[in-house]
Motif scaffolding. Sequence first.
Motif, PDB file in Angstrom:
ATOM      1  N   SER A   1     -28.291  19.705-128.855  1.00  0.00           N
ATOM      2  CA  SER A   1     -27.924  18.840-130.284  1.00  0.00           C
ATOM      3  C   SER A   1     -29.045  19.810-131.252  1.00  0.00           C
TER       4      SER A   1
ATOM      5  N   ASP B   1     -26.063  21.716-136.550  1.00  0.00           N
ATOM      6  CA  ASP B   1     -24.683  21.129-135.902  1.00  0.00           C
ATOM      7  C   ASP B   1     -23.883  20.387-137.398  1.00  0.00           C
ATOM      8  N   GLY B   2     -22.714  20.391-137.558  1.00  0.00           N
ATOM      9  CA  GLY B   2     -22.108  19.953-138.542  1.00  0.00           C
ATOM     10  C   GLY B   2     -21.925  21.391-140.697  1.00  0.00           C
TER      11      GLY B   2
ATOM     12  N   HIS C   1     -21.758  24.253-132.634  1.00  0.00           N
ATOM     13  CA  HIS C   1     -23.234  23.578-131.556  1.00  0.00           C
ATOM     14  C   HIS C   1     -23.150  24.627-131.397  1.00  0.00           C
TER      15      HIS C   1
ATOM     16  N   GLU D   1     -28.435   7.035-127.798  1.00  0.00           N
ATOM     17  CA  GLU D   1     -29.778   8.208-128.055  1.00  0.00           C
ATOM     18  C   GLU D   1     -31.059   8.614-127.238  1.00  0.00           C
TER      19      GLU D   1
ATOM     20  N   TYR E   1     -21.418  11.018-125.860  1.00  0.00           N
ATOM     21  CA  TYR E   1     -20.974  11.791-126.734  1.00  0.00           C
ATOM     22  C   TYR E   1     -19.797  11.126-127.397  1.00  0.00           C
TER      23      TYR E   1
ATOM     24  N   GLN F   1     -20.625   8.241-129.616  1.00  0.00           N
ATOM     25  CA  GLN F   1     -21.403   8.847-131.028  1.00  0.00           C
ATOM     26  C   GLN F   1     -20.613   9.982-131.504  1.00  0.00           C
ATOM     27  N   LYS F   2     -19.500   9.319-131.515  1.00  0.00           N
ATOM     28  CA  LYS F   2     -18.320  10.521-132.052  1.00  0.00           C
ATOM     29  C   LYS F   2     -18.675  12.497-132.161  1.00  0.00           C
ATOM     30  N   LYS F   3     -19.232  12.365-131.193  1.00  0.00           N
ATOM     31  CA  LYS F   3     -19.392  13.965-131.379  1.00  0.00           C
ATOM     32  C   LYS F   3     -18.740  15.169-129.860  1.00  0.00           C
TER      33      LYS F   3
ATOM     34  N   GLN G   1     -17.348  18.122-130.232  1.00  0.00           N
ATOM     35  CA  GLN G   1     -17.313  18.660-129.871  1.00  0.00           C
ATOM     36  C   GLN G   1     -18.075  18.709-128.357  1.00  0.00           C
ATOM     37  N   LEU G   2     -19.426  18.514-129.026  1.00  0.00           N
ATOM     38  CA  LEU G   2     -20.434  17.975-127.701  1.00  0.00           C
ATOM     39  C   LEU G   2     -19.977  17.483-126.087  1.00  0.00           C
TER      40      LEU G   2
ATOM     41  N   ALA H   1     -10.952  17.945-129.872  1.00  0.00           N
ATOM     42  CA  ALA H   1     -12.404  18.274-130.333  1.00  0.00           C
ATOM     43  C   ALA H   1     -12.448  18.550-131.593  1.00  0.00           C
TER      44      ALA H   1
END
Lengths: 245, 694
Positions: B46, B50-51, B61, B548, B575, B578-580, B582-583, B609
């Motif tokens: 990441s 990103d974003g 990403h 993390e 992920y 972590q609400k990520k 796409q990842l 996603a």
Amino acid sequence: MPHDSSKPNPPRWFATTRWTIVLAAGDRHSQYSRQALETLCGTYWAPVYSFVRRRGHSVEEAQDLTQGFFARLLEKESLAAADRQRGKFRNFLLSSVKNYLANEWDRSQAQKRGGGTIAVPIDAESAERIYRPDQVPQDNPEKIFERRWAAALVGQVFSRMRQDARRAGQMKAFEHLKGFLTGEAVGVRYQDVAAELGLSEAAIKVRVHRLRRRFGDLLRQEVAQTVQSPDQVEAEIRYLFSAVE
Amino acid sequence: MVRPKTPGRQRSDPERPLCPQCGTPLTEGEDCLHCLLALGMGLPDSTPLDGLQTDRYTILHPLGQGGMGEVFLAHDNALDRKVALKFLSEELQQNPCAEQHLLDEAKAAAALDHPFVCKVYETGDLEGSAFIAMEFVEGKTLRQVLNSRSFPLERTLSIADAIADALQSAHRHGIVHRDLKPSNVMLTPDGHIKVMDFGIARRLEAVQNAVGPVVPDWTHETSVQGSLLYMSPQQARGEPVDARSDIFSFGVLLYEMIAGVNPFHRDTPEQTWQALLAADYPPLTSPSGRLPKGLDGLVGRMLAPDPKDRLQSADQVRSTLTEVGSQMAARQSGWRKWVRSPMRLCAMLLVMVALVVLGLYLGGWSAEPPQTGIGRSDNPQAQAAFVEGHRLLYLRTPASLAEAARKFRQSILKDPEFAAAYAGLAVSQILLASYGIRAPEEVFPEALRVAEKALELDERQAMAQTALAFIRFSFDWEWELAEEEFLKAVELANNDPDTLRWYGFYLATQGRMDESLQLMHRAQNLDPRSWLAIVSLARCHYLRREYEKAVGVYQKALALQPEFRPAHLGLGLVYLKQKKLQLAAQSFRKGLAGSKAHELLAEAFQQAASGDSPSDIEADLQALRAESGQIYLSPYFVAVYYLALDQGQSDRAFEWLEKAFQERSEHLVTLRVDPIFDDLRSDRRFQDLVERIF
């Protein structure tokens, strides 16, 4: 298929890293290859010193032995006879210092060989600071050597990045952003750094990203200086990555 | 320096602080070497970008890194589509002249519009970083699919025909690729190909030559050896190139697809360079022994060292390919009739896909097998089969685990009193279930039987004792009994990393997180280079909700073993938390593989996603899972998918959790502590499920 080639010389970029220059020189040890080896030794003396210390030698002995080792290493005959089949400078240096200690541990021998010739300057104070025996007491000499090797490598990259930043008049920004490389800045908000540097948050994110990529590229370049072929670069980084636990 | 707002560093060892980013113990006054070396491996995956939004694009990403720069997946906000943004490398950006040449070349390539050519849209700039916006192509590169194996001839010819078609079109527009190689050819999920980076990649070198000295780039292995292997002799000599240079590179690629090896691969770049100039390569052969008439001649004419002797155009290559294909078809008409049956063709394709997918897991770095459980049989054949099984066990790939089980069976047949072979068989069966290759109920009953048999033969057989403990806990859900068995195992093998990891996992499922973490660290210290120990530690961090750290540790494992599916799946879960998204979808795509059902679910994650309205996959998924012979897809991941949807479909999630219960999915043992279910905990149905398991 088989075709009569004129056998021209290959492009010079096939042998432009320091270790390949040293290896390519073979027995025809030249001033050029000696310089390359000296530069490598100058970068990686600390792992050798730490290795020697962890083998139980006192500060003074370790300094003498390290000096003596490098003086011996840089001798033409010694290098020509060295085992270069291992491919990587790190392996070469470690096996060489082991051999040296096995055969040349006697301090007077070390002085005889190294005395009067400072092949690689060693700063006694910083050598001890780098060695830091109290930090990882359980590590054996080989482990210490690998750890110090990785630290020397990383230190070299930071040094190049600082030079670049100084040249570009970007030292302040570099000092602010460096923490994003090391994990030191976990929890630091980009917007706070942006405010300090008078830039937009997006600009900071782009800079941090580029700094990380730059660090990665320089690290690979530094590692490339110590291996025999490009396909060893990644494996070498992975090796060090798992060695610094 | 702005100081972090996070609390002070955590300490697991009062003597050494931990890196707040990756959790590695630090040496005081020293930066985290782990984090810094990770940057050299392109980690973390990441990035701060990103974003990030530009006038037109939202960066999602990173997709990858090449010699020319870095590629990101982005969303084109104006046209509501995915695009790839290729950012030019730092070195190139520092050379304004070279940068401008390259951007001009990209603009010329934008004129190309062909179904087999990746489309260049435009060039742009983000905070001083120049980029090229291009079509986003999903799939794998030919390099990824081709690695160390040849292609079936029919598929080779159809791919070659498509590449020739793309080259034909580009050459007509006066555009030469200059860097045609397997990593620049994408195979899309629908079976098409796309040639990438027309006119751009090798142009970089050309402009550098024009504006300054050639700078060796040893930083990316692909830049020297990778490209060199496909260079034409003119390129290798630094001479100007034309379309015939692409024909030569295409010849190398075709040779490699047929033979499974690159014709110019040598020990060093210098030797490769010499071989290229001399066009010195071994005669073309196919591993199948089948080489259609005319194919050898075609490749030979493409690889002629002098451009004048080479086939002069892609049109000529295409027409020769067609001739070869027709002759081959005529000679094999009998075979073709058989294949023409749609059912047979389908079966054959499924087998081919399965072989490719399984093959992708082979190879790579692996942990050294620990010595625990090593036994000795007086029968040399039993011993040899056991040793081979033990080695395969620790490769941890679907194929190696199945083969390990076979070897242990062979060993037992040769020596029915060999306790360690029974233990090995038990462990391989457990792992086949744990890694989602076989359904738990298919393998655990036998695993239990053989573990008990091993202990009957030798009550101090540590590997069998550990296996028995794991079965009690993971399949029988006999929690107290499991701990008793684990304690016996630890007594027998106090320093065995596998025993400690498995017991540590058990403790985590019981909510005894600190004890678990302690054991995981100990297992890792005993075997610091084992990715298995690292993955277990990462999972422990995830269950402790230390996301993390979990990401950092999973990435560390993947750096050592990039194809390890359980690590991708574990990372996907983190992920998600972590609400990520796409990842997460990206990780699930790498982790969910092996059957059509897995691919369907991975695709659904990706769709969710991307914010697209998810299709209803329920019926298809049930049907695909029911197909016999499929690699097992744990219902747990389907439940996770339904929970991950925007509106969270908890009813469906519960239906799949119930299936997981019926199938005794191993993943349910973490039910009480798994963060992914935190939103369900107050639901009566969840509590009921927990009560039935614990």
